[in-house]
Design a protein around this motif. Structure first.
Motif, PDB file in Angstrom:
ATOM      1  N   PRO A   1      12.167 -12.867  30.204  1.00  0.00           N
ATOM      2  CA  PRO A   1      11.143 -12.067  30.871  1.00  0.00           C
ATOM      3  C   PRO A   1      11.514 -11.747  32.309  1.00  0.00           C
ATOM      4  O   PRO A   1      12.187 -12.547  32.967  1.00  0.00           O
ATOM      5  CB  PRO A   1       9.903 -12.958  30.823  1.00  0.00           C
ATOM      6  N   PRO A   2      11.088 -10.583  32.792  1.00  0.00           N
ATOM      7  CA  PRO A   2      11.296 -10.263  34.208  1.00  0.00           C
ATOM      8  C   PRO A   2      10.598 -11.317  35.074  1.00  0.00           C
ATOM      9  O   PRO A   2       9.561 -11.865  34.679  1.00  0.00           O
ATOM     10  CB  PRO A   2      10.623  -8.899  34.377  1.00  0.00           C
ATOM     11  N   ALA A   3      11.143 -11.600  36.218  1.00  0.00           N
ATOM     12  CA  ALA A   3      10.623 -12.664  37.088  1.00  0.00           C
ATOM     13  C   ALA A   3       9.132 -12.494  37.389  1.00  0.00           C
ATOM     14  O   ALA A   3       8.373 -13.467  37.390  1.00  0.00           O
ATOM     15  CB  ALA A   3      11.416 -12.702  38.389  1.00  0.00           C
ATOM     16  N   GLN A   4       8.690 -11.264  37.626  1.00  0.00           N
ATOM     17  CA  GLN A   4       7.286 -11.033  37.974  1.00  0.00           C
ATOM     18  C   GLN A   4       6.341 -11.239  36.784  1.00  0.00           C
ATOM     19  O   GLN A   4       5.136 -11.288  36.962  1.00  0.00           O
ATOM     20  CB  GLN A   4       7.086  -9.638  38.580  1.00  0.00           C
ATOM     21  N   CYS A   5       6.896 -11.395  35.583  1.00  0.00           N
ATOM     22  CA  CYS A   5       6.066 -11.572  34.376  1.00  0.00           C
ATOM     23  C   CYS A   5       6.210 -12.936  33.731  1.00  0.00           C
ATOM     24  O   CYS A   5       5.610 -13.205  32.696  1.00  0.00           O
ATOM     25  CB  CYS A   5       6.429 -10.499  33.337  1.00  0.00           C
ATOM     26  N   GLU A   6       6.993 -13.807  34.335  1.00  0.00           N
ATOM     27  CA  GLU A   6       7.280 -15.115  33.721  1.00  0.00           C
ATOM     28  C   GLU A   6       6.023 -15.884  33.372  1.00  0.00           C
ATOM     29  O   GLU A   6       5.965 -16.553  32.348  1.00  0.00           O
ATOM     30  CB  GLU A   6       8.155 -15.962  34.645  1.00  0.00           C
ATOM     31  N   ARG A   7       4.997 -15.825  34.202  1.00  0.00           N
ATOM     32  CA  ARG A   7       3.778 -16.599  33.964  1.00  0.00           C
ATOM     33  C   ARG A   7       3.044 -16.171  32.701  1.00  0.00           C
ATOM     34  O   ARG A   7       2.218 -16.915  32.181  1.00  0.00           O
ATOM     35  CB  ARG A   7       2.857 -16.509  35.161  1.00  0.00           C
ATOM     36  N   ARG A   8       3.363 -14.983  32.171  1.00  0.00           N
ATOM     37  CA  ARG A   8       2.697 -14.494  30.967  1.00  0.00           C
ATOM     38  C   ARG A   8       3.382 -14.979  29.693  1.00  0.00           C
ATOM     39  O   ARG A   8       2.870 -14.779  28.605  1.00  0.00           O
ATOM     40  CB  ARG A   8       2.655 -12.962  31.005  1.00  0.00           C
ATOM     41  N   PHE A   9       4.532 -15.637  29.836  1.00  0.00           N
ATOM     42  CA  PHE A   9       5.273 -16.162  28.699  1.00  0.00           C
ATOM     43  C   PHE A   9       4.995 -17.658  28.593  1.00  0.00           C
ATOM     44  O   PHE A   9       5.128 -18.391  29.570  1.00  0.00           O
ATOM     45  CB  PHE A   9       6.761 -15.879  28.835  1.00  0.00           C
TER      46      PHE A   9
ATOM     47  N   PHE B   1      -2.573  -9.708  27.824  1.00  0.00           N
ATOM     48  CA  PHE B   1      -1.731 -10.354  26.823  1.00  0.00           C
ATOM     49  C   PHE B   1      -0.761 -11.356  27.431  1.00  0.00           C
ATOM     50  O   PHE B   1      -0.193 -11.133  28.497  1.00  0.00           O
ATOM     51  CB  PHE B   1      -0.954  -9.301  26.024  1.00  0.00           C
ATOM     52  N   ARG B   2      -0.587 -12.458  26.687  1.00  0.00           N
ATOM     53  CA  ARG B   2       0.447 -13.433  26.987  1.00  0.00           C
ATOM     54  C   ARG B   2       1.370 -13.446  25.766  1.00  0.00           C
ATOM     55  O   ARG B   2       1.008 -12.930  24.702  1.00  0.00           O
ATOM     56  CB  ARG B   2      -0.157 -14.811  27.239  1.00  0.00           C
ATOM     57  N   PHE B   3       2.526 -14.061  25.911  1.00  0.00           N
ATOM     58  CA  PHE B   3       3.547 -13.952  24.865  1.00  0.00           C
ATOM     59  C   PHE B   3       4.142 -15.305  24.527  1.00  0.00           C
ATOM     60  O   PHE B   3       4.359 -16.135  25.408  1.00  0.00           O
ATOM     61  CB  PHE B   3       4.650 -12.992  25.331  1.00  0.00           C
TER      62      PHE B   3
END
Length: 129
Positions: free
Chosen positions: A119-127, A28-30
């Motif tokens: 978003p948490p830094a490790q998840c930024e690419r998913r936003f 999932f992306r957001f």
């Protein structure tokens, strides 16, 4: 798949944090409804940008709302969340009526943030925004 959510809604932001924790495959992306990508996806789905009361799941040209979106997302997480497919046994009018009741009252029940979810830094690419 893209989950379009209200980043100011604490319930919605909690849902996204849940997905980040349990989506080990990164399916999932957001996109928030407050951002340009989320607004464009809502427009494509024929949904109002203002006063939105649904979760939107977009997969290519297809999209789902309300409980259909939630059940599809949970299925995408794999086991044990995939067992939520039993929810399809409940007729959609009943599931979606309960969903709309919570959605209409989500700010009062769960709160609202004046700032969007960061978003948490490790998840930024998913936003997306």
């Amino acid at each position: 798949m893209i989950v379009v959510f209200d980043a100011q809604c604490l319930l919605c932001s909690g849902w996204v944090r849940f997905l980040l924790k349990h989506d080990r495959r990164g399916v999932f992306r957001f996109a928030s409804i407050q951002g340009p990508t989320g607004r464009a996806l809502l427009h494509e789905a024929g949904l109002p940008v203002d006063n939105l009361q649904t979760l939107l799941l977009v997969d290519g040209a297809r999209s789902w709302q309300q409980t259909a979106a939630i059940l599809r997302v949970l299925h995408g997480l794999g086991w044990p969340w995939r067992a939520a497919w039993l929810g399809w046994l409940v007729p959609a009018p009943l599931r979606d009526a309960a969903y709309r009741l919570v959605a209409r009252n989500r700010y009062r029940l769960f709160g609202r943030s004046e700032t969007c979810l960061v978003p948490p830094a490790q998840c930024e690419r998913r936003f997306l925004d």
